[in-house]
Structures are given as structure tokens and as C-alpha cells.
Design a protein around this motif. Structure first.
Motif, PDB file in Angstrom:
ATOM      1  N   VAL A 113       0.817  -1.217   0.000  1.00  0.00           N
ATOM      2  CA  VAL A 113       0.000   0.000   0.000  1.00  0.00           C
ATOM      3  C   VAL A 113       0.853   1.271   0.000  1.00  0.00           C
ATOM      4  CG1 VAL A 113      -1.698   1.331   1.309  1.00  0.00           C
ATOM      5  CG2 VAL A 113      -2.010  -1.127   0.990  1.00  0.00           C
ATOM      6  N   PRO A 114       1.896   1.382   0.858  1.00  0.00           N
ATOM      7  CA  PRO A 114       2.707   2.622   0.826  1.00  0.00           C
ATOM      8  C   PRO A 114       3.327   2.895  -0.535  1.00  0.00           C
ATOM      9  CG  PRO A 114       3.199   1.333   2.782  1.00  0.00           C
ATOM     10  CD  PRO A 114       2.340   0.472   1.916  1.00  0.00           C
ATOM     11  N   TRP A 115       3.652   1.836  -1.268  1.00  0.00           N
ATOM     12  CA  TRP A 115       4.273   1.978  -2.582  1.00  0.00           C
ATOM     13  C   TRP A 115       3.258   2.413  -3.626  1.00  0.00           C
ATOM     14  CZ3 TRP A 115       6.226  -2.439  -6.167  1.00  0.00           C
ATOM     15  CH2 TRP A 115       7.141  -1.921  -7.083  1.00  0.00           C
ATOM     16  N   LEU A 116       2.002   2.007  -3.447  1.00  0.00           N
ATOM     17  CA  LEU A 116       0.974   2.309  -4.435  1.00  0.00           C
ATOM     18  C   LEU A 116       0.350   3.687  -4.237  1.00  0.00           C
ATOM     19  CD1 LEU A 116      -0.826  -1.170  -4.477  1.00  0.00           C
ATOM     20  CD2 LEU A 116       0.890  -0.313  -6.068  1.00  0.00           C
ATOM     21  N   LEU A 117       0.423   4.225  -3.030  1.00  0.00           N
ATOM     22  CA  LEU A 117      -0.166   5.534  -2.770  1.00  0.00           C
ATOM     23  C   LEU A 117       0.611   6.636  -3.492  1.00  0.00           C
ATOM     24  CD1 LEU A 117      -0.898   5.375   1.067  1.00  0.00           C
ATOM     25  CD2 LEU A 117      -2.591   5.391  -0.758  1.00  0.00           C
ATOM     26  N   PRO A 118      -0.064   7.674  -3.966  1.00  0.00           N
ATOM     27  CA  PRO A 118       0.656   8.840  -4.504  1.00  0.00           C
ATOM     28  C   PRO A 118       1.547   9.455  -3.434  1.00  0.00           C
ATOM     29  CG  PRO A 118      -1.671   8.921  -5.086  1.00  0.00           C
ATOM     30  CD  PRO A 118      -1.524   7.799  -4.093  1.00  0.00           C
ATOM     31  N   LEU A 119       2.703   9.940  -3.849  1.00  0.00           N
ATOM     32  CA  LEU A 119       3.651  10.489  -2.880  1.00  0.00           C
ATOM     33  C   LEU A 119       3.075  11.666  -2.108  1.00  0.00           C
ATOM     34  CD1 LEU A 119       7.056  10.324  -4.781  1.00  0.00           C
ATOM     35  CD2 LEU A 119       6.328   8.981  -2.812  1.00  0.00           C
ATOM     36  N   ILE A 120       2.224  12.459  -2.767  1.00  0.00           N
ATOM     37  CA  ILE A 120       1.651  13.613  -2.076  1.00  0.00           C
ATOM     38  C   ILE A 120       0.750  13.158  -0.929  1.00  0.00           C
ATOM     39  CG2 ILE A 120      -0.352  13.780  -3.649  1.00  0.00           C
ATOM     40  CD1 ILE A 120      -0.127  16.821  -3.339  1.00  0.00           C
ATOM     41  N   VAL A 121       0.076  12.016  -1.105  1.00  0.00           N
ATOM     42  CA  VAL A 121      -0.769  11.468  -0.043  1.00  0.00           C
ATOM     43  C   VAL A 121       0.088  10.953   1.099  1.00  0.00           C
ATOM     44  CG1 VAL A 121      -2.459   9.690   0.532  1.00  0.00           C
ATOM     45  CG2 VAL A 121      -2.613  10.893  -1.656  1.00  0.00           C
ATOM     46  N   SER A 122       1.127  10.194   0.781  1.00  0.00           N
ATOM     47  CA  SER A 122       2.008   9.644   1.811  1.00  0.00           C
ATOM     48  C   SER A 122       2.704  10.752   2.598  1.00  0.00           C
ATOM     49  CB  SER A 122       3.047   8.723   1.175  1.00  0.00           C
ATOM     50  OG  SER A 122       2.441   7.654   0.495  1.00  0.00           O
ATOM     51  N   ALA A 123       3.254  11.741   1.880  1.00  0.00           N
ATOM     52  CA  ALA A 123       3.960  12.832   2.557  1.00  0.00           C
ATOM     53  C   ALA A 123       3.007  13.668   3.411  1.00  0.00           C
ATOM     54  CB  ALA A 123       4.658  13.714   1.528  1.00  0.00           C
ATOM     55  N   SER A 124       1.801  13.923   2.916  1.00  0.00           N
ATOM     56  CA  SER A 124       0.823  14.692   3.692  1.00  0.00           C
ATOM     57  C   SER A 124       0.399  13.924   4.940  1.00  0.00           C
ATOM     58  CB  SER A 124      -0.401  15.008   2.826  1.00  0.00           C
ATOM     59  OG  SER A 124      -0.044  15.781   1.705  1.00  0.00           O
ATOM     60  N   THR A 125       0.281  12.606   4.817  1.00  0.00           N
ATOM     61  CA  THR A 125      -0.076  11.787   5.974  1.00  0.00           C
ATOM     62  C   THR A 125       0.999  11.836   7.035  1.00  0.00           C
ATOM     63  OG1 THR A 125      -1.359  10.286   4.559  1.00  0.00           O
ATOM     64  CG2 THR A 125      -0.718   9.468   6.722  1.00  0.00           C
ATOM     65  N   TRP A 126       2.256  11.744   6.613  1.00  0.00           N
ATOM     66  CA  TRP A 126       3.344  11.828   7.573  1.00  0.00           C
ATOM     67  C   TRP A 126       3.445  13.226   8.184  1.00  0.00           C
ATOM     68  CZ3 TRP A 126       6.234   8.411  10.075  1.00  0.00           C
ATOM     69  CH2 TRP A 126       6.261   7.099   9.617  1.00  0.00           C
ATOM     70  N   SER A 127       3.150  14.248   7.412  1.00  0.00           N
ATOM     71  CA  SER A 127       3.151  15.611   7.962  1.00  0.00           C
ATOM     72  C   SER A 127       2.115  15.734   9.074  1.00  0.00           C
ATOM     73  CB  SER A 127       2.849  16.619   6.847  1.00  0.00           C
ATOM     74  OG  SER A 127       3.869  16.635   5.893  1.00  0.00           O
ATOM     75  N   TRP A 128       0.936  15.138   8.857  1.00  0.00           N
ATOM     76  CA  TRP A 128      -0.091  15.174   9.902  1.00  0.00           C
ATOM     77  C   TRP A 128       0.324  14.349  11.118  1.00  0.00           C
ATOM     78  CZ3 TRP A 128      -2.964  10.719  11.306  1.00  0.00           C
ATOM     79  CH2 TRP A 128      -3.906  10.955  12.308  1.00  0.00           C
ATOM     80  N   MET A 129       0.888  13.170  10.889  1.00  0.00           N
ATOM     81  CA  MET A 129       1.283  12.304  12.000  1.00  0.00           C
ATOM     82  C   MET A 129       2.375  12.940  12.852  1.00  0.00           C
ATOM     83  SD  MET A 129       1.331   8.625  10.047  1.00  0.00           S
ATOM     84  CE  MET A 129       2.158   7.832  11.429  1.00  0.00           C
ATOM     85  N   LEU A 130       3.289  13.690  12.210  1.00  0.00           N
ATOM     86  CA  LEU A 130       4.427  14.273  12.924  1.00  0.00           C
ATOM     87  C   LEU A 130       4.199  15.732  13.305  1.00  0.00           C
ATOM     88  CD1 LEU A 130       7.355  12.783  10.797  1.00  0.00           C
ATOM     89  CD2 LEU A 130       6.496  11.979  13.002  1.00  0.00           C
ATOM     90  N   ASN A 131       2.966  16.223  13.145  1.00  0.00           N
ATOM     91  CA  ASN A 131       2.659  17.587  13.543  1.00  0.00           C
ATOM     92  C   ASN A 131       2.927  17.785  15.037  1.00  0.00           C
ATOM     93  OD1 ASN A 131       0.558  19.752  14.608  1.00  0.00           O
ATOM     94  ND2 ASN A 131       0.937  20.173  12.449  1.00  0.00           N
ATOM     95  N   SER A 132       3.550  18.897  15.391  1.00  0.00           N
ATOM     96  CA  SER A 132       3.953  19.117  16.780  1.00  0.00           C
ATOM     97  C   SER A 132       2.774  19.205  17.732  1.00  0.00           C
ATOM     98  CB  SER A 132       4.791  20.400  16.880  1.00  0.00           C
ATOM     99  OG  SER A 132       5.941  20.319  16.063  1.00  0.00           O
ATOM    100  N   ASP A 133       1.663  19.793  17.282  1.00  0.00           N
ATOM    101  CA  ASP A 133       0.527  20.032  18.169  1.00  0.00           C
ATOM    102  C   ASP A 133      -0.543  18.947  18.085  1.00  0.00           C
ATOM    103  OD1 ASP A 133       1.696  22.461  18.982  1.00  0.00           O
ATOM    104  OD2 ASP A 133       0.906  23.455  17.183  1.00  0.00           O
ATOM    105  N   SER A 134      -0.891  18.546  16.871  1.00  0.00           N
ATOM    106  CA  SER A 134      -2.023  17.628  16.709  1.00  0.00           C
ATOM    107  C   SER A 134      -1.642  16.282  16.122  1.00  0.00           C
ATOM    108  CB  SER A 134      -3.082  18.271  15.804  1.00  0.00           C
ATOM    109  OG  SER A 134      -2.526  18.615  14.540  1.00  0.00           O
ATOM    110  N   GLY A 135      -0.348  15.997  16.007  1.00  0.00           N
ATOM    111  CA  GLY A 135       0.089  14.752  15.401  1.00  0.00           C
ATOM    112  C   GLY A 135      -0.109  13.552  16.303  1.00  0.00           C
ATOM    113  N   ILE A 136      -0.364  12.405  15.704  1.00  0.00           N
ATOM    114  CA  ILE A 136      -0.619  11.188  16.461  1.00  0.00           C
ATOM    115  C   ILE A 136       0.647  10.673  17.144  1.00  0.00           C
ATOM    116  CG2 ILE A 136      -0.194   9.641  14.504  1.00  0.00           C
ATOM    117  CD1 ILE A 136      -2.473   7.914  15.525  1.00  0.00           C
ATOM    118  N   VAL A 137       1.823  10.972  16.584  1.00  0.00           N
ATOM    119  CA  VAL A 137       3.067  10.512  17.183  1.00  0.00           C
ATOM    120  C   VAL A 137       3.315  11.212  18.516  1.00  0.00           C
ATOM    121  CG1 VAL A 137       5.568  10.374  16.881  1.00  0.00           C
ATOM    122  CG2 VAL A 137       4.059   9.931  14.947  1.00  0.00           C
ATOM    123  N   ASN A 138       3.155  12.529  18.544  1.00  0.00           N
ATOM    124  CA  ASN A 138       3.329  13.248  19.806  1.00  0.00           C
ATOM    125  C   ASN A 138       2.237  12.901  20.803  1.00  0.00           C
ATOM    126  OD1 ASN A 138       5.714  14.536  19.263  1.00  0.00           O
ATOM    127  ND2 ASN A 138       4.781  16.454  18.584  1.00  0.00           N
TER     128      ASN A 138
END
Length: 295
Positions: A113-138
Motif C-alpha cells: 500500500v505505501p508503494w501504491l499511494l501517490p507520494l503527495i498522499v504519503s507525505a501529507s499523511t506523515w506531515s499530519w502524523m508528525l505535527n507538533s501540536d495535533s500529530g498522532i506521534v506526539n
């Protein structure tokens, strides 16, 4: 004779579309990029085509720029770390799925799945996950009592963040190629090793890994060439910042040529050509190594 000529014309008819494609989308862009790097182009001269020839001055401008060596270092770190983790994790997963257990095919398909997704989708998803305030990682870090990390806005973490995202995106490619290499290894070799009482770890290092060397070499080469030119992920997540902390040669080339009100077409093309030369050098090393192995 007529039949021979007809066959030749048929062969040329099949070759012509490929030749036109290579000339239009490979040869001409390379020539155009080389021409851009050897002239002083402004917006006006780019349109009118009367840019003066400046030789290697654009390359001298690029190398003497304070951004150059940090960008080279970031490119080397980004490429080296990405390749190491993509290949090692991809190989581990390929060996794991090669056991052909129940749901093996289903899980292997999900890993694509990560390989098949458009890069803009994957990068935007990681941007949301690593967001300092609202990201799921933090959010997960807070649950275990760890202070939040400024993944994308801290100079100390931005390069690591885009590297992690690139590793995640590149693992499926390594998994698929290495898994295909494992499929080509005869099962009789493993049966003989099992009869001799060889443990799994010894079987991997003495049988699997040596027989996968040709596949591993081409996988690493393709991964290297692809990773050297990675632009989308870094630009979407950090735009090369903050303070150029995640700027690579690919993002710097784009920023020089298109990211300013007064684009520097010549220096931007020069940086792009340096990336092409680096990829060609590694390609020639691979070809030379393969010739030595075959001889």
C-alpha cells in the motif's frame, strides 16, 4: 530481398516509437539542462533564448555557495540511512513471507500500500502524523510521559523525520524485488541444508544472502538512484527547512530554479546535473562490479 527489406522496415517501425520517446523525454531534457547550466539565464533570456554563454561559472557559483556542502551532507545521510533501513527491513520481510504461511499473500499485498499511494498522499499523511501540536506521534509520546518533539520544525529532527517517511515508502519496493529473488532459489538447496542440520541463521548467511547478491545489487542501485532525486516527500513535509536543516541537492535545485521570485535557472540546472553525474558514477561502478563477478 523484398521480404528482407519488409522485415527491416517492420523492425524500424517497432523501434521508432521507443527512439522518439527516448529523444523527446530523455535526450532533449538532458541537453536542455546542460545548456541551462552553461549559460546565464534570466526570465527574459529564458523566453527569448539569447542567454550568454558563461562556461562553468554556474558550477563555481553553486560549489562556493554556503548551502552546497550542507546539502551534500544531508543528501548523503538521507540516501545512506534510507537505503540501509529500506533494504534490511525489506529483506527481513521478504524472508518472513517466503515461509508461505496462512495469510502470507494477504499481508504481503497490504505491505504494498505505501508503494501504491501517490507520494503527495504519503507525505501529507506523515506531515499530519508528525505535527507538533495535533500529530498522532506526539499524542502517543504524551501517553507514555515523553515530552512532544518538534519533528518538522526543529533543525535537529527535520532531516530524521523526512528520512523516516522515505524509509516507510521505500520498504515495499525492496520487499517485492527481494521476494522475487527468493522465489528463484531452488528449494532443493534448503532441503539439503536442513538434512545437514544447518540452523536457520547459518542457512541465511551461507545460502540465501550469497544467492541474493545479484538481486541485492540491482535493488540497492535502483534505490540509490531514486533516493538521490527524492524531492516530493521533503518539499511537502519541510520544504527543506527549517534553516536548510533538511535541504538536499534535489530540493535546493528546485528552489534555485523555481522557488524564488527571481529564479536562478543556471545554478539550479547545475545542481541537477551534479545529481545526474553522481547517479551515473554509481551506475558505472555497478556495471564494472558485475563484469568482474561474471569474469
Amino acid at each position: 530481398m523484398q521480404r528482407k527489406r519488409a522485415g527491416q522496415w517492420t523492425a524500424w517501425a517497432f523501434v521508432a516509437p521507443v527512439a522518439v520517446y527516448l529523444l523527446a523525454f530523455y535526450a532533449f531534457p538532458l541537453y536542455r539542462n546542460l545548456d541551462l547550466s552553461l549559460r546565464h539565464y534570466t526570465v527574459r533570456s529564458f523566453v527569448q533564448g539569447d542567454a550568454p554563454f558563461t562556461g562553468l561559472s554556474n558550477y563555481d557559483t553553486v560549489v562556493s555557495d554556503p548551502t552546497f556542502w550542507p546539502a551534500v551532507w544531508h543528501t548523503a545521510v538521507f540516501t545512506g540511512v534510507s537505503l540501509a533501513f529500506q533494504f534490511s527491513i525489506g529483506m527481513a520481510l521478504a524472508v518472513f513471507f517466503h515461509a508461505n504461511f496462512r495469510l502470507s499473500a494477504t499481508l504481503r499485498a497490504l505491505f504494498l500500500v505505501p508503494w501504491l499511494l501517490p507520494l503527495i498522499v504519503s507525505a501529507s499523511t506523515w506531515s499530519w502524523m508528525l505535527n507538533s501540536d495535533s500529530g498522532i506521534v506526539n499524542a502517543a509520546l504524551r501517553l507514555v510521559g515523553v515530552d512532544p518533539v518538534n519533528w518538522l520544525t526543529s533543525p535537529a529532527w527535520s532531516l530524521a523525520s523526512v528520512t523516516i517517511a522515505n524509509i516507510w515508502i521505500g520498504i515495499p519496493f525492496n520487499l517485492v524485488v527481494v521476494y522475487s529473488g527468493l522465489q528463484a532459489i531452488p528449494a532443493e538447496i534448503y532441503e539439503a541444508a536442513a538434512l545437514d542440520g544447518a540452523p536457520p541463521w547459518s542457512t541465511f548467511w551461507r545460502i540465501t544472502f550469497p544467492l541474493l547478491r545479484p538481486v541485492s545489487a540491482i535493488t540497492l542501485l535502483l534505490g540509490l538512484i531514486y533516493t538521490l532525486k527524492v524531492f516530493d516527500i521533503i518539499w511537502i513535509m519541510t520544504k527543506g527547512g527549517p534553516a536548510d536543516a533538511s535541504t538536499t541537492l534535489a530540493t535546493w535545485s528546485y528552489r534555485l530554479g523555481f522557488g524564488n521570485l527571481l529564479p536562478a535557472f543556471g545554478p539550479g540546472a547545475a545542481v541537477g546535473n551534479l545529481l545526474i553525474v553522481a547517479a551515473m558514477i554509481f551506475g558505472l561502478i555497478y556495471i564494472r562490479t558485475q563484469r568482474r563477478v561474471r569474469s
